[in-house]
Design a protein around this motif. Structure first.
Motif, PDB file in Angstrom:
ATOM      1  N   ALA A  35      42.836  28.725  34.103  1.00  0.00           N
ATOM      2  CA  ALA A  35      41.730  29.678  34.143  1.00  0.00           C
ATOM      3  C   ALA A  35      40.540  28.948  34.757  1.00  0.00           C
ATOM      4  O   ALA A  35      40.344  27.748  34.522  1.00  0.00           O
ATOM      5  CB  ALA A  35      41.393  30.180  32.744  1.00  0.00           C
ATOM      6  N   TYR A  36      39.758  29.663  35.553  1.00  0.00           N
ATOM      7  CA  TYR A  36      38.646  29.047  36.271  1.00  0.00           C
ATOM      8  C   TYR A  36      37.354  29.801  35.978  1.00  0.00           C
ATOM      9  O   TYR A  36      37.263  31.010  36.225  1.00  0.00           O
ATOM     10  CB  TYR A  36      38.902  29.073  37.779  1.00  0.00           C
ATOM     11  CG  TYR A  36      40.145  28.326  38.192  1.00  0.00           C
ATOM     12  CD1 TYR A  36      40.113  26.954  38.442  1.00  0.00           C
ATOM     13  CD2 TYR A  36      41.367  28.991  38.328  1.00  0.00           C
ATOM     14  CE1 TYR A  36      41.260  26.263  38.825  1.00  0.00           C
ATOM     15  CE2 TYR A  36      42.518  28.308  38.705  1.00  0.00           C
ATOM     16  CZ  TYR A  36      42.454  26.947  38.954  1.00  0.00           C
ATOM     17  OH  TYR A  36      43.592  26.267  39.323  1.00  0.00           O
ATOM     18  N   LEU A  37      36.371  29.073  35.452  1.00  0.00           N
ATOM     19  CA  LEU A  37      35.051  29.649  35.224  1.00  0.00           C
ATOM     20  C   LEU A  37      34.141  29.209  36.367  1.00  0.00           C
ATOM     21  O   LEU A  37      33.969  28.014  36.620  1.00  0.00           O
ATOM     22  CB  LEU A  37      34.475  29.188  33.892  1.00  0.00           C
ATOM     23  CG  LEU A  37      33.108  29.779  33.537  1.00  0.00           C
ATOM     24  CD1 LEU A  37      33.224  31.273  33.257  1.00  0.00           C
ATOM     25  CD2 LEU A  37      32.481  29.055  32.351  1.00  0.00           C
ATOM     26  N   LEU A  38      33.561  30.185  37.055  1.00  0.00           N
ATOM     27  CA  LEU A  38      32.672  29.920  38.177  1.00  0.00           C
ATOM     28  C   LEU A  38      31.251  30.289  37.758  1.00  0.00           C
ATOM     29  O   LEU A  38      31.007  31.388  37.275  1.00  0.00           O
ATOM     30  CB  LEU A  38      33.072  30.737  39.407  1.00  0.00           C
ATOM     31  CG  LEU A  38      34.565  30.731  39.786  1.00  0.00           C
ATOM     32  CD1 LEU A  38      34.789  31.515  41.066  1.00  0.00           C
ATOM     33  CD2 LEU A  38      35.088  29.313  39.920  1.00  0.00           C
ATOM     34  N   ARG A  39      30.316  29.356  37.961  1.00  0.00           N
ATOM     35  CA  ARG A  39      28.921  29.609  37.568  1.00  0.00           C
ATOM     36  C   ARG A  39      28.005  29.389  38.763  1.00  0.00           C
ATOM     37  O   ARG A  39      28.036  28.328  39.399  1.00  0.00           O
ATOM     38  CB  ARG A  39      28.489  28.689  36.425  1.00  0.00           C
ATOM     39  CG  ARG A  39      27.034  28.895  35.982  1.00  0.00           C
ATOM     40  CD  ARG A  39      26.699  28.045  34.757  1.00  0.00           C
ATOM     41  NE  ARG A  39      26.839  26.630  35.047  1.00  0.00           N
ATOM     42  CZ  ARG A  39      25.913  25.878  35.645  1.00  0.00           C
ATOM     43  NH1 ARG A  39      24.755  26.423  36.017  1.00  0.00           N
ATOM     44  NH2 ARG A  39      26.121  24.604  35.855  1.00  0.00           N
ATOM     45  N   GLN A  46      28.058  34.037  35.589  1.00  0.00           N
ATOM     46  CA  GLN A  46      29.377  33.435  35.488  1.00  0.00           C
ATOM     47  C   GLN A  46      30.488  34.461  35.726  1.00  0.00           C
ATOM     48  O   GLN A  46      30.356  35.630  35.349  1.00  0.00           O
ATOM     49  CB  GLN A  46      29.556  32.769  34.121  1.00  0.00           C
ATOM     50  CG  GLN A  46      28.549  31.650  33.885  1.00  0.00           C
ATOM     51  CD  GLN A  46      28.803  30.883  32.598  1.00  0.00           C
ATOM     52  OE1 GLN A  46      29.257  29.763  32.608  1.00  0.00           O
ATOM     53  NE2 GLN A  46      28.481  31.507  31.471  1.00  0.00           N
ATOM     54  N   LEU A  47      31.555  33.982  36.314  1.00  0.00           N
ATOM     55  CA  LEU A  47      32.746  34.788  36.615  1.00  0.00           C
ATOM     56  C   LEU A  47      33.971  33.999  36.191  1.00  0.00           C
ATOM     57  O   LEU A  47      34.068  32.789  36.465  1.00  0.00           O
ATOM     58  CB  LEU A  47      32.785  35.123  38.105  1.00  0.00           C
ATOM     59  CG  LEU A  47      33.993  35.896  38.651  1.00  0.00           C
ATOM     60  CD1 LEU A  47      33.560  36.762  39.849  1.00  0.00           C
ATOM     61  CD2 LEU A  47      35.127  34.961  39.102  1.00  0.00           C
ATOM     62  N   LEU A  48      34.918  34.664  35.557  1.00  0.00           N
ATOM     63  CA  LEU A  48      36.165  34.030  35.127  1.00  0.00           C
ATOM     64  C   LEU A  48      37.313  34.540  35.985  1.00  0.00           C
ATOM     65  O   LEU A  48      37.490  35.747  36.143  1.00  0.00           O
ATOM     66  CB  LEU A  48      36.435  34.352  33.653  1.00  0.00           C
ATOM     67  CG  LEU A  48      37.697  33.729  33.035  1.00  0.00           C
ATOM     68  CD1 LEU A  48      37.578  32.213  32.955  1.00  0.00           C
ATOM     69  CD2 LEU A  48      37.959  34.317  31.644  1.00  0.00           C
ATOM     70  N   VAL A  49      38.069  33.612  36.543  1.00  0.00           N
ATOM     71  CA  VAL A  49      39.286  33.949  37.270  1.00  0.00           C
ATOM     72  C   VAL A  49      40.456  33.795  36.307  1.00  0.00           C
ATOM     73  O   VAL A  49      40.795  32.687  35.901  1.00  0.00           O
ATOM     74  CB  VAL A  49      39.488  33.040  38.494  1.00  0.00           C
ATOM     75  CG1 VAL A  49      40.762  33.437  39.240  1.00  0.00           C
ATOM     76  CG2 VAL A  49      38.288  33.099  39.428  1.00  0.00           C
ATOM     77  N   ASP A  50      41.040  34.900  35.895  1.00  0.00           N
ATOM     78  CA  ASP A  50      42.198  35.002  35.008  1.00  0.00           C
ATOM     79  C   ASP A  50      41.897  34.596  33.557  1.00  0.00           C
ATOM     80  O   ASP A  50      41.827  33.409  33.211  1.00  0.00           O
ATOM     81  CB  ASP A  50      43.389  34.189  35.538  1.00  0.00           C
ATOM     82  CG  ASP A  50      44.076  34.854  36.702  1.00  0.00           C
ATOM     83  OD1 ASP A  50      43.848  36.063  36.921  1.00  0.00           O
ATOM     84  OD2 ASP A  50      44.848  34.183  37.397  1.00  0.00           O
ATOM     85  N   ALA A  51      41.737  35.598  32.719  1.00  0.00           N
ATOM     86  CA  ALA A  51      41.616  35.392  31.273  1.00  0.00           C
ATOM     87  C   ALA A  51      43.032  35.243  30.718  1.00  0.00           C
ATOM     88  O   ALA A  51      43.563  36.133  30.052  1.00  0.00           O
ATOM     89  CB  ALA A  51      40.886  36.568  30.633  1.00  0.00           C
ATOM     90  N   ALA A  52      43.631  34.109  31.003  1.00  0.00           N
ATOM     91  CA  ALA A  52      45.076  33.952  30.819  1.00  0.00           C
ATOM     92  C   ALA A  52      45.500  33.966  29.353  1.00  0.00           C
ATOM     93  O   ALA A  52      46.468  34.636  28.981  1.00  0.00           O
ATOM     94  CB  ALA A  52      45.533  32.653  31.489  1.00  0.00           C
ATOM     95  N   ASP A  68      29.725  37.602  33.213  1.00  0.00           N
ATOM     96  CA  ASP A  68      29.431  38.842  33.913  1.00  0.00           C
ATOM     97  C   ASP A  68      30.681  39.556  34.431  1.00  0.00           C
ATOM     98  O   ASP A  68      30.739  40.782  34.437  1.00  0.00           O
ATOM     99  CB  ASP A  68      28.485  38.556  35.086  1.00  0.00           C
ATOM    100  CG  ASP A  68      27.197  37.917  34.602  1.00  0.00           C
ATOM    101  OD1 ASP A  68      26.303  38.658  34.155  1.00  0.00           O
ATOM    102  OD2 ASP A  68      27.097  36.680  34.627  1.00  0.00           O
ATOM    103  N   THR A  69      31.691  38.782  34.878  1.00  0.00           N
ATOM    104  CA  THR A  69      32.833  39.369  35.568  1.00  0.00           C
ATOM    105  C   THR A  69      34.100  38.602  35.225  1.00  0.00           C
ATOM    106  O   THR A  69      34.082  37.377  35.095  1.00  0.00           O
ATOM    107  CB  THR A  69      32.627  39.309  37.102  1.00  0.00           C
ATOM    108  OG1 THR A  69      31.357  39.877  37.435  1.00  0.00           O
ATOM    109  CG2 THR A  69      33.732  40.040  37.841  1.00  0.00           C
ATOM    110  N   ILE A  70      35.205  39.337  35.091  1.00  0.00           N
ATOM    111  CA  ILE A  70      36.535  38.731  34.976  1.00  0.00           C
ATOM    112  C   ILE A  70      37.399  39.302  36.090  1.00  0.00           C
ATOM    113  O   ILE A  70      37.580  40.518  36.175  1.00  0.00           O
ATOM    114  CB  ILE A  70      37.192  38.999  33.615  1.00  0.00           C
ATOM    115  CG1 ILE A  70      36.321  38.479  32.472  1.00  0.00           C
ATOM    116  CG2 ILE A  70      38.580  38.346  33.564  1.00  0.00           C
ATOM    117  CD1 ILE A  70      36.831  38.862  31.093  1.00  0.00           C
ATOM    118  N   VAL A  71      37.921  38.435  36.935  1.00  0.00           N
ATOM    119  CA  VAL A  71      38.830  38.840  38.000  1.00  0.00           C
ATOM    120  C   VAL A  71      40.246  38.458  37.588  1.00  0.00           C
ATOM    121  O   VAL A  71      40.498  37.301  37.225  1.00  0.00           O
ATOM    122  CB  VAL A  71      38.477  38.159  39.335  1.00  0.00           C
ATOM    123  CG1 VAL A  71      39.468  38.582  40.421  1.00  0.00           C
ATOM    124  CG2 VAL A  71      37.056  38.497  39.754  1.00  0.00           C
TER     125      VAL A  71
END
Length: 213
Positions: A35-39, A46-52, A68-71
């Protein structure tokens, strides 16, 4: 410390500081997903790539900040086990490709197509549709940094269940939409395991095509 991208389930996250974006990579079980948190460094958004999976560990990454966002990169269940809890706790908006969104446990607030942009603060991520692993798999690209879900790994493209048509579609998309467009120094962050660069993998493309997986 120098970022390596080598993380283990239960171990600490690895952090890469870019001028405009901080990337935090965390491995969660039981399928060793990344999982990747982008800030955004300018705004703190902040945006999360895959809430695995493992929502508690993902929430801890926020360090008291908002999400803010989950992709979700694609519809397979190991990439969204924590999606429902994360959206409930944080109120984050959810994003996915329309071909995969119906399989997710949370309705997508936004669906995105190839070439669309997703903002995290002042940073824009380009959506790249990579068909084959699933119909709606997407990658995200920002300035030489590429989040590939399960469509590209060190050593090959994603699993297409030995279906020649799906493999050809995925391989062609990966070649045309990634390798032919982006430079060798592009660093990619997959849905499982270690990172790599397009330059490190480029010499193996002919071998991948020949073997068919």
């Amino acid at each position: 410390m120098t970022y390596s991208g080598d993380v283990q389930v239960g171990g600490p996250a690895d952090v890469r500081e870019l001028p405009e974006l901080t990337i935090t990579k965390l491995a969660v079980g039981p399928w060793e997903n990344n999982a990747y948190l982008l800030r955004c460094t300018a705004t703190g958004q902040q945006l999360l790539v895959d809430a695995a999976n493992d929502a508690d560990r993902l929430l801890a990454l926020l360090d008291g900040g908002s999400l803010d966002t989950i992709v979700t990169t694609h519809q397979h269940g190991d990439h969204w086990q924590a999606l429902e809890q994360m959206t409930r706790v944080t109120g984050a908006k959810t994003v996915a490709h329309p071909l995969d969104a119906p399989a997710l446990p949370v309705a997508a607030d936004r669906t995105v197509e190839h070439g669309d942009k997703i903002a995290v603060g002042e940073v824009e991520l380009e959506v790249i549709h990579l068909r084959g692993h699933t119909p709606g798999s997407i990658a995200l690209h920002y300035n030489g940094h590429l989040f590939t879900g399960d469509s590209l790994f060190p050593g090959g493209v994603g699993n297409t269940n030995k279906d020649p048509e799906r493999f050809t579609q995925l391989f062609d998309d990966v070649v045309q939409r990634l390798f032919e467009r982006l430079p060798d120094e592009t660093w990619f962050y997959p849905g499982h395991g270690k990172d790599s660069t397009l330059g490190a993998e480029r010499p193996s493309l002919a071998e991948w095509r020949e073997r068919g997986w």
